[in-house]
Design a protein around this motif. Structure first.
Motif, mmCIF file in Angstrom:
data_model
loop_
_atom_site.group_PDB
_atom_site.id
_atom_site.type_symbol
_atom_site.label_atom_id
_atom_site.label_comp_id
_atom_site.label_asym_id
_atom_site.label_seq_id
_atom_site.Cartn_x
_atom_site.Cartn_y
_atom_site.Cartn_z
ATOM 1 N N ASN A 87 15.009 31.584 -37.487
ATOM 2 C CA ASN A 87 15.565 30.477 -38.273
ATOM 3 C C ASN A 87 16.734 30.970 -39.116
ATOM 4 O O ASN A 87 16.591 31.990 -39.814
ATOM 5 C CB ASN A 87 14.535 29.902 -39.245
ATOM 6 C CG ASN A 87 13.385 29.212 -38.575
ATOM 7 O OD1 ASN A 87 13.432 28.873 -37.402
ATOM 8 N ND2 ASN A 87 12.323 29.004 -39.331
ATOM 9 N N TYR A 88 17.816 30.219 -39.099
ATOM 10 C CA TYR A 88 18.901 30.522 -40.034
ATOM 11 C C TYR A 88 18.604 29.834 -41.367
ATOM 12 O O TYR A 88 18.268 28.652 -41.412
ATOM 13 C CB TYR A 88 20.244 30.008 -39.498
ATOM 14 C CG TYR A 88 21.395 30.586 -40.286
ATOM 15 C CD1 TYR A 88 21.932 31.815 -39.936
ATOM 16 C CD2 TYR A 88 21.904 29.931 -41.405
ATOM 17 C CE1 TYR A 88 22.957 32.378 -40.683
ATOM 18 C CE2 TYR A 88 22.932 30.487 -42.150
ATOM 19 C CZ TYR A 88 23.449 31.704 -41.788
ATOM 20 O OH TYR A 88 24.463 32.269 -42.530
ATOM 21 N N VAL B 101 16.539 26.272 -37.786
ATOM 22 C CA VAL B 101 17.150 26.263 -39.111
ATOM 23 C C VAL B 101 16.035 26.031 -40.118
ATOM 24 O O VAL B 101 14.967 25.519 -39.790
ATOM 25 C CB VAL B 101 18.235 25.180 -39.261
ATOM 26 C CG1 VAL B 101 19.455 25.507 -38.415
ATOM 27 C CG2 VAL B 101 17.692 23.795 -38.922
ATOM 28 N N ALA C 77 21.505 19.529 -37.083
ATOM 29 C CA ALA C 77 20.696 20.576 -36.464
ATOM 30 C C ALA C 77 20.587 20.358 -34.956
ATOM 31 O O ALA C 77 20.669 21.307 -34.168
ATOM 32 C CB ALA C 77 19.311 20.613 -37.106
ATOM 33 N N TYR D 248 12.983 22.994 -36.815
ATOM 34 C CA TYR D 248 13.539 22.611 -38.108
ATOM 35 C C TYR D 248 12.437 22.819 -39.144
ATOM 36 O O TYR D 248 11.416 22.145 -39.132
ATOM 37 C CB TYR D 248 13.975 21.145 -38.084
ATOM 38 C CG TYR D 248 14.945 20.745 -39.172
ATOM 39 C CD1 TYR D 248 14.643 20.914 -40.517
ATOM 40 C CD2 TYR D 248 16.179 20.179 -38.844
ATOM 41 C CE1 TYR D 248 15.538 20.544 -41.511
ATOM 42 C CE2 TYR D 248 17.090 19.794 -39.832
ATOM 43 C CZ TYR D 248 16.760 19.981 -41.159
ATOM 44 O OH TYR D 248 17.642 19.621 -42.144
ATOM 45 N N SER E 20 20.539 28.717 -44.528
ATOM 46 C CA SER E 20 19.874 27.456 -44.307
ATOM 47 C C SER E 20 20.869 26.523 -43.620
ATOM 48 O O SER E 20 22.038 26.865 -43.473
ATOM 49 C CB SER E 20 19.415 26.858 -45.640
ATOM 50 O OG SER E 20 20.528 26.827 -46.536
ATOM 51 N N LEU E 21 20.404 25.341 -43.209
ATOM 52 C CA LEU E 21 21.321 24.402 -42.568
ATOM 53 C C LEU E 21 22.461 24.043 -43.513
ATOM 54 O O LEU E 21 23.627 24.060 -43.129
ATOM 55 C CB LEU E 21 20.581 23.139 -42.132
ATOM 56 C CG LEU E 21 21.474 22.080 -41.472
ATOM 57 C CD1 LEU E 21 21.978 22.564 -40.119
ATOM 58 C CD2 LEU E 21 20.748 20.747 -41.337
#
Length: 438
Positions: free
Chosen positions: A358-359, A47, A93, A101, A361-362
């Motif tokens: 990565n996504y 994330v 997460a 992260y 956003s968190l």
């Protein structure tokens, strides 16, 4: 994720398309498989967030000054208050099962005055990075996510001939402090759009744009070498935003060509597509911008050919909604996530050296002037909810299932058909488009 100018992107797209119309297509693709394989135990699911967009308690910087000058729609407030809630966000997460992260180390927080580093600011990042590693994740640290201290703004920002010296003094301090945590590194976030936003907000005269490009490249190359003296087997990149319409090399190349030999992996941000039936881009309502999940495949393919054998990492990918409401096109966050991951699995199966994803956003955050665009796995109503409660979207269980399985199920079929002759990749999508099985 960043604000985009409709006219700027239209110009980029037209220019890029003109450049590639005569290009030769790549080698023929493999037929679409009936089933997709998982990405494997070593794949880095993650994330992403940035410091300024999520931390709150913001020190004086170019961006606090842009906000104070009325150049944004919404005030910053304390954003989603990651500064005080980082432990619970890191726990969210961990529950997703991710391994990475991404955060930013805010220059303005750790160096509030020239020549002085703030021990409290550095200790804040000590505790955040320790929390990430204690949760079994690897930090990805961004050195510059478009924000620099107010005192540097007073010196002229990136128009200041001495900014590279200033920037490197801070970056070396950060590397000395945190290299022992074995992070992945991002030097500059989306340099091309860093430059565009500085000009748009008045932080950089248009005439100084070439100098900013040169200075960013000089700073990246110098800190790359320094990181490698402090961290064994360091992995360093500067992530680029993939621009649809064949314009990617035209826009990102000005920096990328200068740093190409000092990139251990290629960090790619992919958000939007472009097709003849959906040509508009508008930063004011980004939730209407077209999404084409197969475009992530084309983006990876582009960079796998530009940098043969180099590891590829999707540093940012996600979808915006308007204040968390359903999108006009009916696309749900969980479906969009699964569709993008399907194309990651296809890319890996076709031999692309894909390292991680990565996504973005968190949580929702401050989208460079507005809280209306929502990209978070967890939504946060900054302007209306004083508790800043993290509310899960349908993508939370979707991502948890993906990290457990290493991807989408073998028989998964995306909810959106790929578009032939899509402007997201003008030559390849016409001459040799990706397809779904059947």
């Amino acid at each position: 994720m960043r604000s985009r100018s409709r006219r700027m992107l239209a110009a980029f797209t037209a220019a890029g398309t003109a450049l590639v119309l005569g290009a030769s297509p790549a080698a023929a693709r493999s037929p679409a498989p009936d089933r997709v394989a998982p990405l494997g135990a070593e794949f880095l699911w993650g994330v992403a967030a940035s410091g300024f967009q999520s931390e709150g308690s913001a020190p004086d910087s170019n961006w606090t000054r842009y906000i104070a000058a009325g150049k944004t729609d919404d005030p910053l407030r304390d954003s989603v208050d990651f500064f005080h809630r980082y432990r619970s966000d890191i726990e969210l997460a961990r529950e997703l099962g991710v391994k990475v992260y991404r955060i930013g180390i805010e220059w303005a927080r750790v160096q509030p005055r020239p020549g002085e580093w703030d021990e409290d600011g550095l200790r804040f990042y000590d505790t955040v990075i320790a929390a990430i590693t204690d949760a079994g994740m690897r930090p990805m640290l961004t050195l510059d996510h478009w924000v620099y201290p107010g005192w540097e703004a007073e010196r002229g920002g990136w128009a200041n001939p001495d900014i590279v010296t200033d920037w490197l003094a801070n970056a070396r301090t950060v590397v000395d402090r945190f290299a022992g945590a074995n992070p992945l590194w991002v030097t500059f976030n989306e340099p091309a759009f860093y430059l565009v936003n500085e000009m748009r907000n008045g932080g950089l005269p248009v005439a100084a744009a070439p100098a900013m490009v040169d200075r960013i490249a000089q700073a990246h190359n110098a800190i790359y070498d320094y990181i490698h003296t402090k961290q064994n087997a360091a992995m360093v990149t500067s992530n680029v935003a993939y621009i649809p319409g064949g314009a990617d090399d035209l826009i990102s190349g000005s920096v990328l060509d200068r740093i190409a030999n000092k990139l251990d992996y290629i960090g790619i941000d992919y958000y939007y597509g472009l097709s003849p039936d959906a040509l508009g881009f508008d930063p004011a309502d980004s939730w209407r911008n077209p999404l084409q999940p197969e475009g992530i495949y084309y983006a990876l393919d582009h960079y796998s050919r530009k940098f043969p054998g180099r590891p590829l990492y999707i540093v940012e990918n996600g979808m915006p909604t308007e204040n968390g409401r359903p999108r006009p096109d009916g696309y749900r966050r969980g479906d969009n996530l699964r569709d993008n991951v399907y194309w990651l699995q296809r890319a890996k199966a076709d031999g692309m050296n894909l390292l991680g994803y990565n996504y973005w956003s968190l949580t929702d955050n401050y989208e460079w002037g507005s809280y209306t665009p929502r990209f978070g796995l967890y939504t946060v109503d900054v302007l209306t909810d004083p508790t800043l409660t993290r509310k899960p979207t349908d993508a939370v269980p979707a991502y948890a299932a993906i990290t457990r399985a290493g991807g989408v199920p073998a028989d998964y079929r995306p909810t959106r058909e790929p578009k032939n002759c899509s402007l997201v990749a003008p030559v390849d999508s016409c001459t040799d488009p990706v397809r779904l099985p059947g």
